[in-house]
Design a protein around this motif. Structure first.
Motif, PDB file in Angstrom:
ATOM      1  N   VAL A  51     -13.183   0.402   9.802  1.00 57.55           N
ATOM      2  CA  VAL A  51     -13.311   0.177  11.243  1.00 57.55           C
ATOM      3  C   VAL A  51     -12.040  -0.496  11.742  1.00 57.55           C
ATOM      4  O   VAL A  51     -11.597  -1.514  11.193  1.00 57.55           O
ATOM      5  N   ALA A  52     -11.458   0.076  12.800  1.00 60.31           N
ATOM      6  CA  ALA A  52     -10.238  -0.487  13.367  1.00 60.31           C
ATOM      7  C   ALA A  52     -10.569  -1.686  14.242  1.00 60.31           C
ATOM      8  O   ALA A  52     -11.532  -1.670  14.997  1.00 60.31           O
ATOM      9  N   THR A  53      -9.764  -2.718  14.129  1.00 57.53           N
ATOM     10  CA  THR A  53      -9.877  -3.870  15.016  1.00 57.53           C
ATOM     11  C   THR A  53      -8.632  -3.945  15.880  1.00 57.53           C
ATOM     12  O   THR A  53      -7.572  -3.435  15.507  1.00 57.53           O
ATOM     13  N   GLU A  54      -8.753  -4.567  17.045  1.00 56.85           N
ATOM     14  CA  GLU A  54      -7.616  -4.611  17.972  1.00 56.85           C
ATOM     15  C   GLU A  54      -6.454  -5.416  17.411  1.00 56.85           C
ATOM     16  O   GLU A  54      -5.308  -5.206  17.786  1.00 56.85           O
ATOM     17  N   ASP A  55      -6.745  -6.357  16.516  1.00 54.52           N
ATOM     18  CA  ASP A  55      -5.683  -7.174  15.929  1.00 54.52           C
ATOM     19  C   ASP A  55      -5.400  -6.752  14.481  1.00 54.52           C
ATOM     20  O   ASP A  55      -5.067  -7.572  13.634  1.00 54.52           O
ATOM     21  N   PHE A  56      -5.532  -5.443  14.209  1.00 54.58           N
ATOM     22  CA  PHE A  56      -5.371  -4.926  12.846  1.00 54.58           C
ATOM     23  C   PHE A  56      -3.971  -5.214  12.317  1.00 54.58           C
ATOM     24  O   PHE A  56      -2.974  -4.750  12.868  1.00 54.58           O
ATOM     25  N   HIS A  57      -3.905  -5.987  11.257  1.00 58.94           N
ATOM     26  CA  HIS A  57      -2.643  -6.284  10.576  1.00 58.94           C
ATOM     27  C   HIS A  57      -2.924  -6.291   9.079  1.00 58.94           C
ATOM     28  O   HIS A  57      -3.417  -7.289   8.540  1.00 58.94           O
ATOM     29  N   PRO A  58      -2.651  -5.205   8.378  1.00 59.76           N
ATOM     30  CA  PRO A  58      -2.969  -5.146   6.943  1.00 59.76           C
ATOM     31  C   PRO A  58      -2.122  -6.122   6.131  1.00 59.76           C
ATOM     32  O   PRO A  58      -0.974  -6.413   6.481  1.00 59.76           O
ATOM     33  N   ASP A  59      -2.699  -6.616   5.061  1.00 59.50           N
ATOM     34  CA  ASP A  59      -1.959  -7.492   4.153  1.00 59.50           C
ATOM     35  C   ASP A  59      -0.928  -6.695   3.374  1.00 59.50           C
ATOM     36  O   ASP A  59      -1.117  -5.501   3.101  1.00 59.50           O
ATOM     37  N   ASP A  60       0.164  -7.351   3.034  1.00 59.57           N
ATOM     38  CA  ASP A  60       1.189  -6.689   2.231  1.00 59.57           C
ATOM     39  C   ASP A  60       0.641  -6.347   0.847  1.00 59.57           C
ATOM     40  O   ASP A  60      -0.157  -7.095   0.264  1.00 59.57           O
ATOM     41  N   THR A  61       1.078  -5.220   0.336  1.00 66.01           N
ATOM     42  CA  THR A  61       0.680  -4.775  -1.001  1.00 66.01           C
ATOM     43  C   THR A  61       1.417  -5.582  -2.064  1.00 66.01           C
ATOM     44  O   THR A  61       2.621  -5.855  -1.936  1.00 66.01           O
ATOM     45  N   ASP A  62       0.714  -5.962  -3.097  1.00 66.88           N
ATOM     46  CA  ASP A  62       1.360  -6.542  -4.280  1.00 66.88           C
ATOM     47  C   ASP A  62       1.966  -5.367  -5.045  1.00 66.88           C
ATOM     48  O   ASP A  62       1.288  -4.677  -5.799  1.00 66.88           O
ATOM     49  N   VAL A  63       3.249  -5.128  -4.823  1.00 65.57           N
ATOM     50  CA  VAL A  63       3.863  -3.889  -5.314  1.00 65.57           C
ATOM     51  C   VAL A  63       3.889  -3.820  -6.833  1.00 65.57           C
ATOM     52  O   VAL A  63       3.746  -2.739  -7.417  1.00 65.57           O
ATOM     53  N   ALA A  64       4.052  -4.955  -7.494  1.00 65.38           N
ATOM     54  CA  ALA A  64       4.068  -4.948  -8.961  1.00 65.38           C
ATOM     55  C   ALA A  64       2.687  -4.589  -9.502  1.00 65.38           C
ATOM     56  O   ALA A  64       2.550  -3.744 -10.398  1.00 65.38           O
ATOM     57  N   ALA A  65       1.654  -5.221  -8.945  1.00 72.60           N
ATOM     58  CA  ALA A  65       0.296  -4.941  -9.399  1.00 72.60           C
ATOM     59  C   ALA A  65      -0.119  -3.514  -9.058  1.00 72.60           C
ATOM     60  O   ALA A  65      -0.808  -2.848  -9.846  1.00 72.60           O
ATOM     61  N   ASP A  66       0.310  -3.032  -7.887  1.00 73.05           N
ATOM     62  CA  ASP A  66      -0.031  -1.674  -7.478  1.00 73.05           C
ATOM     63  C   ASP A  66       0.578  -0.648  -8.437  1.00 73.05           C
ATOM     64  O   ASP A  66      -0.088   0.307  -8.843  1.00 73.05           O
ATOM     65  N   PHE A  67       1.833  -0.848  -8.804  1.00 70.76           N
ATOM     66  CA  PHE A  67       2.476   0.096  -9.713  1.00 70.76           C
ATOM     67  C   PHE A  67       1.874   0.013 -11.113  1.00 70.76           C
ATOM     68  O   PHE A  67       1.696   1.025 -11.799  1.00 70.76           O
ATOM     69  N   GLU A  68       1.535  -1.188 -11.524  1.00 68.91           N
ATOM     70  CA  GLU A  68       0.913  -1.357 -12.837  1.00 68.91           C
ATOM     71  C   GLU A  68      -0.441  -0.662 -12.887  1.00 68.91           C
ATOM     72  O   GLU A  68      -0.809  -0.048 -13.901  1.00 68.91           O
ATOM     73  N   LYS A  69      -1.178  -0.707 -11.791  1.00 68.10           N
ATOM     74  CA  LYS A  69      -2.512  -0.114 -11.745  1.00 68.10           C
ATOM     75  C   LYS A  69      -2.461   1.403 -11.596  1.00 68.10           C
ATOM     76  O   LYS A  69      -3.107   2.137 -12.353  1.00 68.10           O
ATOM     77  N   CYS A  70      -1.692   1.882 -10.620  1.00 71.54           N
ATOM     78  CA  CYS A  70      -1.723   3.315 -10.273  1.00 71.54           C
ATOM     79  C   CYS A  70      -0.639   4.134 -10.947  1.00 71.54           C
ATOM     80  O   CYS A  70      -0.776   5.360 -11.062  1.00 71.54           O
ATOM     81  N   GLU A  71       0.476   3.490 -11.329  1.00 74.41           N
ATOM     82  CA  GLU A  71       1.595   4.195 -11.965  1.00 74.41           C
ATOM     83  C   GLU A  71       2.072   5.375 -11.129  1.00 74.41           C
ATOM     84  O   GLU A  71       2.399   6.440 -11.661  1.00 74.41           O
ATOM     85  N   PHE A  72       2.108   5.162  -9.822  1.00 79.29           N
ATOM     86  CA  PHE A  72       2.552   6.238  -8.928  1.00 79.29           C
ATOM     87  C   PHE A  72       4.008   6.025  -8.531  1.00 79.29           C
ATOM     88  O   PHE A  72       4.913   6.568  -9.165  1.00 79.29           O
ATOM     89  N   LEU A  73       4.266   5.220  -7.522  1.00 78.45           N
ATOM     90  CA  LEU A  73       5.631   4.928  -7.090  1.00 78.45           C
ATOM     91  C   LEU A  73       5.851   3.418  -7.103  1.00 78.45           C
ATOM     92  O   LEU A  73       4.993   2.659  -6.650  1.00 78.45           O
ATOM     93  N   ASP A  74       7.003   3.015  -7.594  1.00 71.33           N
ATOM     94  CA  ASP A  74       7.378   1.610  -7.619  1.00 71.33           C
ATOM     95  C   ASP A  74       8.132   1.298  -6.333  1.00 71.33           C
ATOM     96  O   ASP A  74       9.265   1.741  -6.141  1.00 71.33           O
ATOM     97  N   LEU A  75       7.495   0.543  -5.445  1.00 74.31           N
ATOM     98  CA  LEU A  75       8.082   0.262  -4.133  1.00 74.31           C
ATOM     99  C   LEU A  75       9.294  -0.656  -4.202  1.00 74.31           C
ATOM    100  O   LEU A  75       9.948  -0.888  -3.180  1.00 74.31           O
ATOM    101  N   ARG A  76       9.611  -1.127  -5.359  1.00 76.51           N
ATOM    102  CA  ARG A  76      10.811  -1.960  -5.531  1.00 76.51           C
ATOM    103  C   ARG A  76      12.045  -1.118  -5.809  1.00 76.51           C
ATOM    104  O   ARG A  76      13.163  -1.657  -5.842  1.00 76.51           O
TER     105      ARG A  76
END
Length: 377
Positions: free
Chosen positions: A99-124
């Motif tokens: 559900v969208a909220t008017e003040d929608f501001h997503p949290d930054d991704t933990d890029v190291a943890a994301d890459f370790e989990k998904c092994e897709f693209l390393d945002l670094r």
């Protein structure tokens, strides 16, 4: 740390990939997250090929371990010969109950943890080479690219700065570059419309008629302005159709996309990066070079179909609405908005975070209504 180079690790698949291989001569199964191509083993299976085909495209871990089809350790060891990859991990960001909220501001991704989990693209690291060398199927690529990530600064596509600079575009570049061109084409349409043929259908549409100047614009009859303005409005409507059709049938050509690195790279450059990093401020509007390439076939078609004066009026209207579209697209992701645009913001963000297969309209929902692709928000 996991690597992304093609061929240096087991290829990443999705369950949808495995389900495509469920027949004799093309049979895949899954066990403990690993993917096996047992096509050549079917004739040699002691229990007959019909048992394996019954479980083709499915996870056989439990049935091979327990019950009447339990297997020996030697059988499990034999499976290593048929190992071709494994099931990738889902990022799990997009959800039907989002559900969208008017003040929608997503949290930054933990890029190291994301890459370790998904092994897709390393945002670094630069992303484009990773897409080219990535050891994953098209299905896995699409499942990941439509799960948004968020970083504080723009992720790099290229290593060298002289290439990277062409991938980043501030929102104000679009009106600064394209509105003068749209204005020129409109005035050219006015002056050309006041001439008799052959200037009304010039063989080179960007050439002004003899004597073109601001004075010739001011001296043009009112009816010429009126005709050009009608063409301008037609161009506005045409752009809304192009906005919808290009977004739906070109940028979201997902299912027809060949499972080849070059096509995945093109998809990523054209629109995939926007779904992967939807809040990236410098990749929310099209670089002028990209829009020129996309618009060129349509402008040439306009000059083929219509007299030059009419074509220039239509193109000026389309270019103006394109500028409105791109600036509005930026605003929907990043700014405080009036009531109508707040609703469109919720609608467009739902396209990113709820269901990317619906809700293709950005400036309005009209063509989603017409073609039954409205996204309930």
């Amino acid at each position: 740390m996991a690597t992304t180079k093609r061929g240096s690790q087991r290829k990443l698949y999705t369950h949808e990939d495995v389900l495509q291989h469920r027949k004799s001569g093309d049979c895949w199964i899954v066990r403990n997250g690993n993917v096996y191509n047992v096509s050549t083993f079917l004739p040699d299976h002691p229990g007959g090929d019909d048992i394996i085909l019954e479980w083709a495209g499915k996870d056989v871990g439990e049935v091979m371990k327990n019950g009447e089809h339990s297997h020996s350790d030697a059988a499990f060891d034999m499976m290593a010969e048929f190992l071709i990859g494994r099931i990738g991990t889902d990022a799990g960001v997009v959800a039907e109950d989002w559900v969208a909220t008017e003040d929608f501001h997503p949290d930054d991704t933990d890029v190291a943890a994301d890459f370790e989990k998904c092994e897709f693209l390393d945002l670094r690291r630069p992303l484009l080479r990773q897409v080219w060398e990535g050891n994953f199927s098209k299905s896995f690529y699409l499942s990941q690219i439509h799960q948004p990530r968020h970083v504080a600064d723009s992720a790099r596509l290229f290593g060298p700065n002289y290439l990277e600079m062409f991938t980043r575009t501030a929102w104000y570049v679009v009106p600064t570059f394209w509105l003068p061109i749209a204005a020129y084409l409109f005035l050219l349409s006015v002056v050309q419309g006041s001439y008799s043929p052959p200037y009304a259908r010039s063989s080179f549409p960007y050439t002004a008629p003899p004597g073109f100047s601001f004075e010739s614009v001011l001296n043009a009859p009112g009816v010429s302005f009126a005709k050009s303005f009608v063409c301008f409005l037609v161009g506005n409507v045409i752009w809304t159709i192009l906005e919808y059709t290009l977004h739906r049938f070109l940028f979201h050509v997902d299912e027809m996309l060949p499972d080849k690195p070059a096509f995945l790279v093109l998809h990523f450059l054209a629109h995939g990066v926007h779904h992967y990093l939807p809040m990236d401020r410098l990749r929310l509007v099209m670089p002028p070079v990209l829009f020129f390439v996309l618009s060129f076939p349509f402008t040439r078609l306009a000059y083929i179909i219509f007299p030059t004066a009419i074509a220039n009026g239509i193109i000026s209207g389309s270019f103006t609405f394109y500028v409105l579209y791109d600036c509005m697209h930026y605003a929907l992701h990043h700014t405080k908005l009036p009531a109508y645009m707040r609703e469109q913001k919720k609608y467009h963000l739902a396209h990113h975070y709820k269901n990317f297969e619906l809700g293709f309209g950005v400036t309005s929902k009209i063509w989603d209504v017409v073609f039954n692709t409205v996204l309930p928000v």
